[in-house]
Each structure stands twice: as structure tokens, then as C-alpha cells.
Design a protein around this motif. Structure first.
Motif, PDB file in Angstrom:
ATOM      1  N   HIS A  95     101.884  70.532 -73.735  1.00  0.00           N
ATOM      2  CA  HIS A  95     100.586  71.071 -74.289  1.00  0.00           C
ATOM      3  C   HIS A  95     100.656  72.420 -74.598  1.00  0.00           C
TER       4      HIS A  95
ATOM      5  N   HIS B 110      98.311  75.744 -76.392  1.00  0.00           N
ATOM      6  CA  HIS B 110      97.110  76.016 -76.704  1.00  0.00           C
ATOM      7  C   HIS B 110      97.087  77.852 -77.201  1.00  0.00           C
TER       8      HIS B 110
ATOM      9  N   PHE C 112      92.871  70.381 -75.834  1.00  0.00           N
ATOM     10  CA  PHE C 112      93.533  71.645 -75.424  1.00  0.00           C
ATOM     11  C   PHE C 112      94.101  72.447 -76.429  1.00  0.00           C
TER      12      PHE C 112
ATOM     13  N   THR D 118     100.264  68.843 -79.005  1.00  0.00           N
ATOM     14  CA  THR D 118     101.013  68.324 -77.878  1.00  0.00           C
ATOM     15  C   THR D 118     102.653  68.131 -78.540  1.00  0.00           C
TER      16      THR D 118
ATOM     17  N   TRP E 172     101.238  72.441 -69.321  1.00  0.00           N
ATOM     18  CA  TRP E 172     100.499  72.870 -70.053  1.00  0.00           C
ATOM     19  C   TRP E 172     100.749  74.748 -70.368  1.00  0.00           C
TER      20      TRP E 172
ATOM     21  N   VAL F 213      96.210  70.987 -65.766  1.00  0.00           N
ATOM     22  CA  VAL F 213      95.237  71.573 -66.901  1.00  0.00           C
ATOM     23  C   VAL F 213      94.134  72.524 -66.055  1.00  0.00           C
TER      24      VAL F 213
END
Length: 851
Positions: free
Chosen positions: A31, A33, A64, A67, A116, A128
Motif C-alpha cells: 500500500h 499513500h 489508505f 495498492t 504500508w 497500518v
């Protein structure tokens, strides 16, 4: 050195990569961000070591961010997956990237990993809930005397947002806001210019509205001479133990606070002790208890972040080096441990034998009880099924003077809980001052591995041989996870002008030996091994990364312990961020007295270039190699090299094979695929004889005496035991060849003519005869101290036919070496003034003084 594929591009790298072990197939969910919400063009580049990389696209991963999911497969097993987040355009797939190589190393039992990542943060999160996207100042770093670089996790509009900034402790002249986000993944950067010079010891604090406060840490300024002058510390560091108390002292001038964490045997929750600031950037605390065997860690606050790190000076560690351990070293000593090393006077008298601990005894016919372990190699009386000597008994019987052990310090890439499933040479240091646990019978016991290593060293000494330790100070395995970087970010490494880590080593980073505390660490570590473990020599991996001043300081410090300690290393010219005049390379050998360099010239001209499978040399049929081989024979003394500046024969390590690259046997098979086995044996013996009869210091790779093969594997740093093991049955098969090498060693030891100690002696007493490209012949006048022989003639015949050689003097001549046998007693006597030298062979003749 060897070639690997990284990120789909070819790079030359040293043999310090980790093994790939673990799952054969892994799946990853990543993931990502971005605070700016702009994911256009962003993608992943992923790879496995030794394989080409590939692109993986991101997909929407709300809430988030985005991905990427992908799978990787490798039949050899996977322990980590490399990745880079990059931005691609129509014109350039690599238009921009965010951070350098990062690795995913944590997988569940099914081979799945979920991580993440956040824009501007190098850290990889595995939960997360650990990710915090609240506005904050990530760092405020003092980079120059009047310059503080501030980084926040969120961008903001300085002109239109209601943002204010305050600097506590100094006045602001100007604030410069970074507008270039193409070269940085940081959400926002700004630079504070101050009106006055800032102090290296005063506390400053930056406050930005909405973002909070952050103490100013020492940034790029840590790589300046004024920083070394302000914080260079000469005292002892680490856990200084006694039964009554232990003093813990660490060096971290950049820390604002520091704690000691003590772990009890039955709890993972540590007791915390506040450390007090000491002199020169040190922190210390004293615990008035007997802490022998207790685990500990350091915890420092740098900027706003608390970082937990192992002690870089740790003398003992827990399983897989997870924590540092206090140890009472006196309890690890053996009976008669105070007995000195075997006597040794002159470095030219050394015959070095390079050995990997696991290789030595892992073979099913090694006869060792504890195969692959410290204690397995320490065993005496080991034999194979045919009664052939193995292990230390064989090495001592061969006549070598020094056993050079591949890395025995704690390294990263073998899981000590299941060492039988993995293999590595160990050029990936984790704890420089603690022994590796995978060679111990019980790696869960920090003290046991110490006493077992001492048992091995004592066993080598008891057989009249000395011990050389392979040390790897030129790089670390993983910069972000290294204690050096965690405790003093940016200090211990070299950086290029663009701020990227210097990479002359080819493994991602170069340590900065020229800095005061890195130099101190190297010297402290060597002195510790020399004193505590009675190590008799140190082989420096990629020594050309280090600087001349450090190597001379090492020589001086070790001389105070024992001047007979040998220092040798790979003096390659490497592209590191250091002026050429300061590099500890072959071209600067004249600046480093009594420090030896591996002679790659004689290696490559004897058998062919290491990096070409088909290139041949003197012994396997190539013309134009005889002169460089002659240079090697004189150790560059009477026939000097063009750029290499050896001043004494003790500065030259002559060799034809080592752990890196193809063994000599495998190289000969590649270059002469149609040659009969007997010719391959003859070429092999010819090359080895050149090494053992040359001036300087000869070096043998383990198994070279029985023509070791690795089945053509030129880079076996993580290959299985079936490739790397010393085949003791092969020793029995090549018994005559082993006897030949043993005889050459005995001959070398019998006469100082083959181990002269000065350039003047060699120039005066060694003279070459005119010859063609495939024959080298020379005469050595023996010194006055020799009673038996007055002179020697050495003939190396690389022709595929016999050669009649004119001795220029009537006999009698004693033949000490011929195409089949060797030694210091006569094999035959020649009374005429000519001799026929067999094809692909070395002959040595000696004239008795009485004639």
C-alpha cells in the motif's frame, strides 16, 4: 568481484551479497499513500537478487491510497524482495524514484507479506495502525554553520496558508522554501538561514504552527572535520563489565536523550535506565549488579524519533544478533589460554591458507564429529574412510604457517536457528566484535560461541599454525538497520556530491574510515580480536575503500600488541568518494609500509583474467604473459609494476585462486575443454609452483593442493554444501598432487632464497635467463647463511613439449623439483650442463656449496 543483474541493469559487485533462502514463492500486497494525492505515473520496480526486475502497477487502494499486488518465485528460496517506487513518463521509465533499494524481508508461513509506505518516509510499515499521517515536523537538521534543513510530512503553501515558524536559540535571517519536488519525495522541505554561526553543542528547536516542534539534530555537518574535532572520543565504548558493576557507554552526539534497555531472561519487556550525557557526545549509565549474560539495547531520541539500536561494540549477542549481551570474558577462556601464539618472525616466511569453517568439515568423509562447526574444525585425528588425514591435521601436515578464516564475526544472512538450510561466506557484517552463531553447537548461548571459537584458535596454534581473520569494515549489510546509522545518522558513511551514498564496494554503501570515530572503531575492533582471541593477522576485504592514514594507524596499533601480526588486503582501485591519493590501494602501497596487497596481476597472467571464462594465461596457452609473471616472481622488486608501488616483498601476496571466482581447476577446464586430465593436472601444478617459489608471500585457497573444483560455480557465496565443501575423498584421489604441493612448501621453508626480505636482496641475487614467451627461467644466489646450496635454478616450462635447458655450468646439480615430485632433498643428480625439462612442468635445481 562478480556480475549480477540488479533492477534489470548489469552491475559489478563484490561477493558480499546475502543468500536467497526461505519461501520458493511469495505474494506481496504493498500500500502506498501520497499526501499530495497525485499517483499519476507512479509504479513499482521489483526484483530478486540475481534476476531481472519488472514493473508492477498501482491500483486504487482507498482509503489508505493505492495498492500493488504481485508474486515472486525462485526455486532456490526467497528471503527478501527488492523494490523501488518510481515515476515513469512517456519519455523515461525512470524519470524519478523515491529512495534507493529497499527490501521486504518479513513473510508469514504462507509466504505472504503486506506492507504500508508513505510519501517521504523510507520506513516500511507492517501494520497500518503504526502509520501516522498527522501533520508534524519529520526532522530539523543542522547541515552547515548557518543552515538548518527542515522536513515536514505534509506540504503546505508558505505564501497563502497561515503558517508561522520560530527558531528557539538563534535568530533567522532567511527562510528558503524548496520548490523542486522532482528530486525529492519529501512532502515539504525548507531551509533556515541564521544570522549567526550555530553551535554544535547548543540545543535549538524549530516550531511550525500546526506541525508542532522538533529539536535540531546534527545533519550533514556530522561529516565535517569540525564535527570530528568537537566530538572525537578516545575512551572505551560499549558494556564495560566487572562482577560488581557494568558501565554502559555509547557515542551519539546527535541524540537529545538516551536510554539503556535491560532485558531479563524471562521477559521481553525491558527495564529502562536513563543515560546521562558525558563528554564528546557520549552517554553513559552504571548498573551496580553482576550483569553477566544479560541482554541489552540502546534507545536514543534523534529529532522527534526514538530509535532502538544494538551496541556497535557488543562483544556477545543473542540468536541472530538481535540483541547485545553483557559477557564475562574470563569465563570463556580455556586452560592454557595464556600460552602465546607459535613463534613467527618475518612476513615473507608466511604461507597463507584460506579456509571457510563450514567447508572444512561438512563433507560426509571429513571424519569430524561436529561437521561445519568451530569444534568440528578443532578436532584432531580426523580421517576419511580411506584413512587419509583431514581437517587441521591435514593443513598442518601440508606445512602452511597461517590459516586465514573467512568471516567469523556475526553476519546477517544465515538464520542461526536453522543454519543447516543455508550457506554464506559471511561478507555481510552485523556485529563486528561478536562471533558468528551458525558455527556454534548452540547459537542460543552467547558465551558458548566465544569459547568454541577460542577452542578452534587454540587448536590451530597447538599445531604450530597461526590464525588470520577476514575482516569486512568497508561496508554494512543494511544501512538503515545498522547500529552506526541508527545512533549517528549519516556519519559513518561516505556520500557523493549529490547526497547519495558512495558505492565503490558495489553493495550500496562505503564506510568512511577517514572519520575519527569510524577509524577508532576499526582500530578498537582489531585490537579487541588480537588481544581477546589471539588473532595473528587480519585480511581486509576491499581494502582499497579505506584510507591510507587509517591503515597506517592500524599497523601502528597492532605493532604495540605484536609486530608479527600480518596485515593484508584487497588493494583494488575502487570508485569511492575519496581522493585517489588517500585510498589504501596498490598504487599507494609505498605509503603503507608492512601492509600487503593481493597481486591480481600474477593471478590473471598465470591462468587468465578472472572475469572472462575463456581468457587464458601463461600456464594454459596464452602468449604475452611471461613478463607480468616474472614481475610476480620478483614481487615487483627487480621487475617493477607500472603503477603499483610495492617497496618490499612483504607487501605482495602472490596467489592464483581464492574463494572468489573460479577455482584454478575449473578455470583450466573452461579454457582447455579438450585437454586430457593429466595436462590439466600439469598446468595446475605449474601455476601453484610459480606461486610457492616466488618472492613475497604465497597464498593458497583451501583444497588447491588437491585441485579443488566447485563444478564451474564462479561465485559460490550462497551455493550449497555440495558445491563448497572440501571433498576429502578427492584428496585421496589426488594424493600425488598433494604430495607435490607439500614438497614445494618444504623447499620454500628450507631456503631463504625463496623468501628474501628486501628489494635490494632480490635485485642482487635473482636473475632471469633469456627465454621465449612460454618458458621462464631464473637463477637465485643463496645467501651466506646457507650451508647446503650456493645457488638455485628455477625453470617454468609452459610448452606442450619438453625443453632442453642449458645450465651454463657443469654439475653436479641436485634436482629438487621435477614434473612429478618436489622437496628439499635431491630427487636426482645432473652432472652435465644441460637438462631436459618436461612439458608443462617446473624444475628446480640446486648446486651444492661443497662443489
Amino acid at each position: 568481484m562478480y556480475m549480477v543483474m540488479i533492477h534489470g541493469k548489469q552491475h559489478e559487485k563484490s561477493s558480499n551479497n546475502p543468500p536467497v533462502t526461505g519461501h520458493k514463492k511469495v505474494s506481496i500486497t504493498l500500500h502506498y499513500h501520497r499526501y499530495d494525492g497525485d499517483y499519476r505515473g507512479w509504479n513499482l520496480w521489483v526484483w530478486l537478487e540475481g534476476q531481472n526486475g519488472r514493473m508492477v502497477q498501482f491500483k486504487d487502494g482507498s482509503p489508505f491510497g493505492q495498492t500493488a499486488t504481485f508474486e515472486m518465485e525462485d526455486a532456490r528460496g526467497i528471503s527478501r524482495v527488492g523494490f523501488i517506487i518510481r515515476k515513469s513518463t512517456q519519455e523515461n521509465d525512470w524519470a524519478s524514484k523515491r529512495f534507493d533499494d529497499r527490501f521486504i524481508t518479513e513473510f508469514d508461513e504462507n509466504g505472504h507479506s503486506e506492507v504500508w509506505l508513505m510519501q517521504g518516509l523510507e520506513k516500511i510499515y507492517h501494520d497500518v495502525n503504526e502509520v501516522n499521517a498527522a501533520p508534524r515536523i519529520l526532522s530539523a537538521k543542522l547541515n552547515c554553520r548557518r543552515e538548518i534543513a527542515v522536513t515536514t510530512n505534509l506540504s503546505f503553501d508558505w505564501e497563502h496558508d497561515s503558517i508561522s515558524l520560530d527558531l528557539e536559540g538563534a535568530s533567522i535571517e532567511e527562510i528558503i522554501v524548496s520548490k523542486d519536488h522532482s528530486s525529492s519525495d519529501l512532502a515539504h522541505q525548507l531551509t533556515i538561514i541564521t544570522n549567526e554561526d550555530l553551535s554544535l553543542t547548543k540545543a535549538y528547536k524549530v516550531t511550525i504552527s500546526h506541525f508542532g516542534s522538533c529539536p535540531v539534530s546534527l545533519g550533514d555537518i556530522v561529516r565535517t572535520k569540525e564535527f570530528d574535532h568537537a566530538f572525537g572520543y578516545d575512551g572505551e565504548l560499549g558494556a564495560l563489565y566487572s562482577k560488581e558493576k557494568t558501565l554502559f557507554r555509547l557515542w551519539s552526539p546527535v541524540a537529545h536523550e538516551a536510554d539503556l534497555l535491560i532485558y531479563s531472561i524471562n521477559s521481553d519487556s525491558p527495564a529502562r535506565y536513563r543515560m546521562e550525557r558525558g563528554e564528546k557526545g557520549t552517554w553513559q549509565v552504571e548498573i551496580n549488579q553482576d550483569l553477566n549474560g544479560v541482554s541489552y539495547m540502546f534507545r536514543v531520541r534523534v529529532g522527534n524519533d526514538w530509535i532502538e539500536a544494538a551496541d556497535p561494540y557488543a562483544k556477545a549477542v543473542t540468536i541472530n544478533g538481535e540483541k547485545s549481551v553483557v559477557v564475562d570474558l574470563s569465563q570463556t577462556n580455556l586452560p592454557n589460554w595464556d600460552k602465546p601464539s607459535p613463534s613467527f618472525n618475518h612476513p615473507e616466511d608466511a604461507i597463507i591458507y584460506e579456509l571457510h569453517i563450514r567447508d572444512a568439515t561438512i563433507h560426509e568423509s571429513s571424519g569430524a564429529m561436529h561437521k561445519g562447526k568451530y569444534l568440528g574444525l578443532a578436532e584432531s585425528g580426523t580421517k576419511n574412510a580411506d584413512g587419509v588425514k583431514t581437517g587441521l591435521d591435514h593443513f598442518a601436515d601440508l606445512g602452511v604457517t597461517h590459516i586465514q578464516l573467512l568471516p567469523i564475526f556475526d553476519f546477517w544472512t544465515v538464520d542461526e536457528t536453522k543454519p543447516e538450510t543455508q550457506y554464506n561466506w559471511g561478507y555481510d557484517p552485523k556485529h563486528f566484535n561478536a562471533p558468528e552463531g551458525s558455527y556454534s553447537l548452540d547459537p542460543f548461548s552467547p558465551q558458548l560461541r566465544i569459547s568454541e571459537l577460542k577452542t578452534l584458535i587454540q587448536a590451530i596454534h597447538s599445531r604450530g599454525m597461526r590464525v588470520i581473520m577476514d575482516v569486512v569494515f568497508n561496508h554494512v549489510y543494511d544501512v538503515p538497520r545498522s547500529s552506526f546509522q541508527q545512533l549517528v545518522p549519516g556519519y559513518y558513511y561516505r556520500y557523493a556530491d549529490n547526497g547519495v551514498l558512495s558505492n565503490g564496494t558495489g553493495v550500496g554503501n562505503d564506510t568512511a574510515s577517514e572519520r575519527y570515530m569510524m577509524r577508532k572503531f576499526i582500530i578498537d575492533s582489531l585490537l579487541y580480536w588480537a588481544k581477546e582471541y589471539k588473532i595473528d593477522g587480519f585480511r581486509f576485504d576491499l581494502m582499497g575503500i579505506h584510507d591510507v592514514e587509517t591503515m597506517n594507524a592500524v599497523r601502528k596499533a597492532l605493532d604495540e600488541v605484536d609486530p608479527s601480526i600480518i596485515i593484508l588486503g584487497e588493494g583494488w582501485e575502487l570508485d569511492t568518494a575519496l581522493p585517489e591519493s588517500q585510498k589504501a590501494s596498490q598504487v599507494n602501497a609505498h605509503k603503507m609500509p608492512r601492509i600487503a596487497h593481493f597481486n591480481d596481476s600474477v593471478r590473471d597472467h598465470l591462468k587468465g583474467n578472472n572475469f572472462s571464462d575463456q581468457d587464458a594465461g601463461f600456464v594454459n596457452g596464452r602468449s604475452g604473459c611471461s613478463y607480468p609473471v616474472k614481475q610476480g616472481i620478483t614481487a615487483g622488486m627487480s621487475l617493477a609494476y607500472d603503477r603499483l608501488s610495492y617497496q618490499d616483498p612483504c607487501q605482495v601476496i602472490n596467489y592464483v585462486e581464492a574463494h572468489d571466482n573460479h577455482t584454478l581447476w575449473d578455470k583450466l577446464v573452461l579454457t582447455n575443454p579438450d585437454a586430457p586430465e593429466q595436462d590439466l593436472k600439469s598446468m595446475h601444478k605449474l601455476a601453484t609452483s610459480v606461486i610457492l617459489l616466488s618472492q613475497g608471500i604465497p597464498f593458497l585457497h583451501a583444497g588447491q593442493e588437491f585441485m579443488r573444483t566447485k563444478g564451474g560455480d564462479h561465485n559460490s557465496y550462497r551455493s550449497p554444501d555440495s558445491t563448497n565443501k572440501l571433498d576429502w575423498d578427492r584428496k585421496a584421489e589426488f594424493e600425488q598432487e598433494v604430495s607435490y604441493v607439500k614438497g614445494l612448501i618444504a623447499l620454500r621453508k628450507s631456503s631463504k632464497a625463496f623468501r628474501m626480505q628486501t628489494k635490494e636482496e632480490i635485485k642482487k641475487r635473482l636473475h632471469f635467463y633469456p627465454s621465449d614467451e612460454h618458458l621462464i627461467a631464473y637463477r637465485i644466489e643463496a645467501g651466506e647463511e646457507e650451508n647446503k646450496y650456493g645457488s638455485y635454478i628455477v625453470v617454468h616450462n609452459a610448452h606442450h613439449h619438453p625443453v632442453t635447458f642449458d645450465l651454463n655450468s657443469n654439475g653436479p646439480w641436485h634436482v629438487l623439483v621435477n614434473g612429478y615430485d618436489s622437496g628439499y632433498e635431491p630427487l636426482s643428480i645432473v652432472k652435465r650442463n644441460q637438462i631436459e625439462v618436461s612439458r608443462l612442468s617446473t624444475f628446480v635445481l640446486a648446486k651444492p656449496r661443497t662443489v
